[in-house]
Write a protein that holds these residues in place. Structure first.
Motif, mmCIF file in Angstrom:
data_model
loop_
_atom_site.group_PDB
_atom_site.id
_atom_site.type_symbol
_atom_site.label_atom_id
_atom_site.label_comp_id
_atom_site.label_asym_id
_atom_site.label_seq_id
_atom_site.Cartn_x
_atom_site.Cartn_y
_atom_site.Cartn_z
ATOM 1 N N GLY A 55 1.652 -3.450 -8.196
ATOM 2 C CA GLY A 55 2.721 -2.825 -7.608
ATOM 3 C C GLY A 55 3.020 -1.456 -8.106
ATOM 4 O O GLY A 55 3.928 -0.716 -7.825
ATOM 5 N N GLU A 56 2.058 -0.971 -9.037
ATOM 6 C CA GLU A 56 2.404 0.521 -9.548
ATOM 7 C C GLU A 56 1.264 1.428 -9.192
ATOM 8 O O GLU A 56 1.109 2.539 -9.764
ATOM 9 N N THR A 57 0.259 1.199 -8.347
ATOM 10 C CA THR A 57 -0.846 1.960 -8.173
ATOM 11 C C THR A 57 -0.297 3.184 -7.326
ATOM 12 O O THR A 57 0.286 2.950 -6.095
ATOM 13 N N MET A 58 -0.438 4.281 -7.855
ATOM 14 C CA MET A 58 -0.029 5.605 -7.379
ATOM 15 C C MET A 58 -0.666 6.040 -6.066
ATOM 16 O O MET A 58 0.392 6.172 -5.189
ATOM 17 N N ASP A 59 -1.634 5.673 -5.920
ATOM 18 C CA ASP A 59 -2.416 6.069 -4.625
ATOM 19 C C ASP A 59 -1.674 5.068 -3.372
ATOM 20 O O ASP A 59 -1.464 5.745 -2.440
ATOM 21 N N THR A 60 -1.560 3.765 -3.395
ATOM 22 C CA THR A 60 -1.028 2.981 -2.727
ATOM 23 C C THR A 60 0.601 3.236 -2.408
ATOM 24 O O THR A 60 0.917 3.233 -1.321
ATOM 25 N N LEU A 61 1.141 3.707 -3.568
ATOM 26 C CA LEU A 61 2.633 4.188 -3.562
ATOM 27 C C LEU A 61 2.785 5.260 -2.575
ATOM 28 O O LEU A 61 3.672 5.344 -1.742
ATOM 29 N N MET A 62 2.030 6.361 -2.718
ATOM 30 C CA MET A 62 2.180 7.450 -1.871
ATOM 31 C C MET A 62 1.855 7.144 -0.714
ATOM 32 O O MET A 62 2.446 7.882 0.348
ATOM 33 N N ALA A 63 0.742 6.337 -0.202
ATOM 34 C CA ALA A 63 0.648 5.742 1.092
ATOM 35 C C ALA A 63 1.651 5.328 1.807
ATOM 36 O O ALA A 63 2.062 5.406 3.240
#
Ligand code: M6R
Length: 369
Positions: free
Chosen positions: A107-115
């Motif tokens: 729940g903290e992966t930056m790429d996924t969060l930015m997406a």
């Protein structure tokens, strides 16, 4: 805290039957229907959805690739799957009728969060499939389906992957249920099969000694190829990723149908090639095609390691090593077919003297872009 196992990864592999059961817990009612009330997206909104876009990284991305087959089959809604790191850089087409599914263990992966931030800015709804309560990705999403796998400590994702798959199937089946597709009977049957899948995973775990032996015998190899078709293709990609990150070996996953478009040139005497074979029932055309792929690579001298359903006799003459998995409906097969590949990679890493839980250069959660 490793519960008697040498590595967290081994413990987490062993926990998978319980983990998948926990993902299902409380989500199937007595009548065999899904109750995902916690997914706060309104049923009316789900009926309006005209596109599903899945964003994720690494192993979670592989879960997304498998989800696409299930979502499109059971809901007839077009589904795209994209690496989160690529997604927002290509100006994707999104609006209020797009359901974006962000899959992430941490729940903290930056790429996924930015997406997902990008998707929400464009007005899309975002549903997170996540294992870590209260982490950033679910907090920033419109809705969340927790996988309840329990903490995953080993860098290599195992039980999180299986539970992400279960959560993806739940989303696909729920969308199908809410929208009432032609597959009503099949959906009910699959919900039943899903509720028994923990037992099938358990049976795979009980038969892993020959896989460990095989892995040890390949410790000196430089390359392993993985082939699959349909949902077996992302399973092949996942098998290759596990081997790269744990054994530091060159490993590649291919769609078996692509062999003759290039990769077959790589086939060499004694090269280990793992083939994930779809069920001979149901999609038998596909099964026949992969059997000829196995024949082709074996004719070129490769060492074939075949993962096939119990009772599938057609593969026997072409398998140097045969790994049996229980019969499951085709779309659910990744839940059992992935397990031997996890064990294989873990054992190869051990045989090569690598640090299993903490592979070089990797972090459990990638919080930078
Ligand atoms: O926490 P996430 O699920 O967002 O992590 C995504 C990837 O970094 C992760 O799956 C990675 O590929 C694993 N180490 C694979 O085993």
């Amino acid at each position: 805290e490793k519960g008697g196992y040498d590595y967290f990864m081994l413990k987490e592999i062993a926990e998978q039957p319980k983990a998948v059961a926990d993902t299902l817990l409380g989500r199937i009612d007595a009548a065999g229907s899904l109750t995902l009330d916690e997914v706060r997206i309104d049923a009316a909104e789900l009926r309006e959805t005209d596109k599903v876009v899945i964003v994720a990284c690494g192993t979670a991305f592989h879960a997304g690739l498998i989800a696409k087959y299930a979502i499109e089959h059971w809901t007839r809604i077009p589904c795209e799957v994209e690496l989160a790191s690529e997604f927002r850089y290509r100006d994707p087409i999104l609006d209020a009728r797009t359901l974006v599914v962000a899959i992430s263990q941490s729940g903290e992966t930056m790429d996924t969060l930015m997406a997902l931030r990008h998707a929400r800015e464009q007005g899309a709804r975002v549903l997170a499939i996540c294992n870590t309560n209260g982490s950033t990705i679910p907090r920033e999403s419109d809705a969340v389906l927790y996988t309840h796998a329990g903490p995953e400590v080993a860098v290599a994702s195992t039980k999180a992957f299986l539970t992400q798959l279960v959560a993806c199937y739940l989303v696909a089946l729920y969308l199908g249920q809410v929208r009432g597709t032609q597959w009503g009977d099949e959906i009910r049957a699959v919900i039943r099969d899903l509720s028994r899948i923990g037992g099938a995973v358990e049976r795979v775990l009980e038969t892993m000694e020959p896989v460990r032996e095989l892995a040890r015998s390949l410790a000196e190899k430089n390359t392993v190829l993985f082939l699959g078709r349909h949902v077996g293709y992302p399973v092949a990609l996942e098998g290759a990723l596990k081997l790269k990150e744990l054994a530091y070996m060159h490993a590649e996953g291919f769609a078996a149908g692509e062999l003759k478009h290039g990769p077959i040139a790589l086939i060499d005497e004694d090269l280990p090639v793992v083939v994930v074979v779809p069920s001979p029932r149901g999609r038998s055309l596909l099964h026949g095609k992969i059997v000829s792929n196995i024949q082709e690579i074996r004719a070129r001298g490769a060492r074939t390691i075949v993962i096939a359903e119990e009772g599938d006799e057609a593969v026997v003459p072409y398998a140097d090593h045969l790994i049996r998995i229980p019969a499951t409906p085709t779309l659910l097969q990744p839940l059992v077919a992935t397990v031997p590949l996890q064990v294989f990679a873990c054992e190869l890493a051990t045989a090569r003297g690598n640090e299993v839980d903490q592979p070089r250069n990797l972090a459990k959660s990638v919080t930078v872009e």
